[in-house]
Design a protein around this motif. Structure first.
Motif, PDB file in Angstrom:
ATOM      1  N   ASN A 160     -13.077  18.297  19.842  1.00 28.13           N
ATOM      2  CA  ASN A 160     -14.029  17.426  20.556  1.00 28.13           C
ATOM      3  C   ASN A 160     -13.352  16.280  21.303  1.00 28.13           C
ATOM      4  OD1 ASN A 160     -16.054  19.027  19.634  1.00 28.13           O
ATOM      5  ND2 ASN A 160     -17.108  17.452  18.439  1.00 28.13           N
ATOM      6  N   ASP A 161     -12.120  16.489  21.748  1.00 27.03           N
ATOM      7  CA  ASP A 161     -11.357  15.447  22.452  1.00 27.03           C
ATOM      8  C   ASP A 161     -11.249  14.172  21.623  1.00 27.03           C
ATOM      9  OD1 ASP A 161     -10.947  17.035  24.713  1.00 27.03           O
ATOM     10  OD2 ASP A 161     -12.897  16.478  25.543  1.00 27.03           O
ATOM     11  N   THR A 162     -11.382  14.318  20.309  1.00 28.72           N
ATOM     12  CA  THR A 162     -11.384  13.138  19.430  1.00 28.72           C
ATOM     13  C   THR A 162     -10.292  13.214  18.370  1.00 28.72           C
ATOM     14  OG1 THR A 162     -13.777  12.889  19.740  1.00 28.72           O
ATOM     15  CG2 THR A 162     -12.780  11.739  17.876  1.00 28.72           C
ATOM     16  N   LEU A 186     -17.817  22.455  14.734  1.00 29.13           N
ATOM     17  CA  LEU A 186     -17.299  21.770  15.914  1.00 29.13           C
ATOM     18  C   LEU A 186     -16.369  22.660  16.726  1.00 29.13           C
ATOM     19  CD1 LEU A 186     -16.544  18.260  14.355  1.00 29.13           C
ATOM     20  CD2 LEU A 186     -18.560  18.975  15.646  1.00 29.13           C
ATOM     21  N   ARG A 245     -13.182  23.587  19.100  1.00 29.65           N
ATOM     22  CA  ARG A 245     -11.804  23.170  18.943  1.00 29.65           C
ATOM     23  C   ARG A 245     -10.926  23.960  19.910  1.00 29.65           C
ATOM     24  NH1 ARG A 245     -14.003  25.864  14.910  1.00 29.65           N
ATOM     25  NH2 ARG A 245     -13.198  27.924  14.397  1.00 29.65           N
TER      26      ARG A 245
END
Length: 434
Positions: A388-390, A425, A427
């Motif tokens: 999630n670009d996190t 999520l 990935r």
């Protein structure tokens, strides 16, 4: 007993043994239609073992070849200096109805074979159920019940176990099982070490267990559950349900060892931390152990930015930092937090565990396996998982094979990459192939 196919050993009291309380082959599991042999009477129950280096021991050179699952049941074992129960063998194993009291490590298991190079799934398991595990009983004497470090202790080097907390002196109830491709050559080599790559699959199941009196005592904190300090490659997932806790402080529930720094060398993990102690997953299926349903994950980002651990932005695969026009993307624009995916509202870091407790994330183990013919010659790590670009986590993969180098002086790796992910999520995965 380890040489016999048919053993009747009932209601005995074994005490004051210099080495092993009982060395035998175990029994057939109840849930399978298997026997140790036609017409053979094999009954081992109601035995008590007190004051030994190891209470009950099973080793892979002596086992019932016709069984796929063995049972170790009905023992009361207390004050074993190293291992209450030590199992190493090719069959799945069930520990049932045991009482493990005041042992340095209550139970420890190695389920061996097949080697991962065969690319086989076997669904092997270690189940521990219907048992009582006591850290330190109320009658434990901090002066007289500690290790003596006498000649008997000091001469038995290879059998020695590991401990919990930073001092490594904390007692441990149960340990994540080890599923590895072959024997670690115990008793001739250290009993807790690994000598081969980990098997692809394997599951540890704890059911209907009672943990009691795990807390800080005698100046040392003891723990109900721990990783194997010497398994640097992979701790397979641990599933728990119907757990009962009495007199166990929250700080003493779980201990996850830090990666071993001395393994960062060309003979072992090459240039960054090994993964085994950074990818251990505990899954509480009903909330009976953690207080609510959830998972426990290690602090994979520990000492991020450290050159000595080979972990940081400098280790991110270049493929992840390459923009479509060929320019380099600054690392701080690709992720916000290093480590395994988590949520600050759903996860809490617990210092005494060296791990996060999470709820609602549903962590799972993802295995990336190379089927290429050069799977033991080509290193695929470091692998980056980008969520999630996190979140960004870096994975090394298994260390160099224990044989170190083959006759052609080539390193032996295996591309068996293990990641901890959330099943909910999206990935991305990036590989650095050399």
């Amino acid at each position: 007993a380890h040489l016999a196919k048919s053993v009747v050993l009932e209601d005995n009291f074994i005490s004051g043994v210099e080495r092993l309380g009982l060395f035998y082959k175990a029994e057939a599991c109840d849930h399978l239609n298997e026997t140790v042999g036609v017409g053979m009477n094999n009954s081992i129950r109601g035995n008590t073992i007190y004051s030994t280096l190891a209470g009950v021991v099973l080793l892979p050179d002596f086992y019932h070849e016709n069984l796929t699952c063995v049972k170790i049941a009905g023992f009361t074992i207390y004050k074993a200096m190293h291992w209450g129960i030590y199992y190493q063998g090719p069959q799945s194993v069930v520990l049932d109805g045991n009482k493990l009291i005041d042992n340095f490590v209550g139970a420890f298991t190695f389920v061996i074979k097949p080697p991962p190079i065969l690319h086989q799934l076997t669904n092997k398991f270690y189940t521990n159920k219907n048992s009582l595990i006591v850290g330190q009983s109320k009658d434990f004497n901090c002066e007289t019940d500690e290790r003596t470090f006498d000649l008997n202790y000091n001469s038995a080097v290879r059998i020695q176990t590991f401990g919990a907390e930073s001092s490594e002196l904390g007692k441990i109830g149960l340990v994540w099982s080890n599923f590895i491709g072959g024997t670690n050559i115990a008793p001739y080599k250290p009993w807790a070490g690994i000598k081969t790559f980990q098997s692809i699959d394997g599951t540890t199941n704890f059911e209907n267990l009672t943990f009691t009196n795990f807390n800080a005592k005698c100046g040392i904190r003891n723990y109900a559950i721990s990783t194997n300090k010497y398994n640097d490659d992979g701790q397979h997932p641990l599933m728990m349900k119907n757990i009962h806790i009495y007199g166990v402080e929250n700080s003493s529930k779980i201990w996850i060892h830090r990666p071993n720094l001395d393994k960062i060398n060309i003979w072992d993990c090459i240039d960054m931390d090994c993964d085994g102690l950074k990818k251990a997953l505990l899954n509480d299926l009903d909330g009976s152990f953690l207080g609510e349903r959830g998972t426990v994950i290690p602090q994979s980002e520990f000492e991020w930015g450290s050159q000595k651990r080979g972990l940081g932005d400098f280790r991110i695969p270049k493929e992840m930092l390459a923009a479509p026009n060929g320019s380099m993307i600054p690392p701080n624009q690709t992720y916000k937090y290093p480590g395994i995916v988590r949520d600050e509202n759903l996860c809490q870091y617990i210092h005494d565990w060296q791990a996060y407790k999470c709820h609602g994330i549903e962590h799972r183990v993802l295995i990336i396996e190379s089927m290429d013919p050069d799977t033991i010659r080509r290193r695929l790590s470091p692998v980056a998982i980008h969520v999630n670009d996190t979140f960004l986590d870096l994975i090394n993969g298994p260390q160099v094979n224990n044989l170190r180098f083959n006759k052609n002086n080539n390193s032996n790796f295996i591309a068996d990459i293990r990641l901890l992910i959330s099943k909910f999520l999206a990935r991305k995965h990036y590989f650095h192939i050399i």
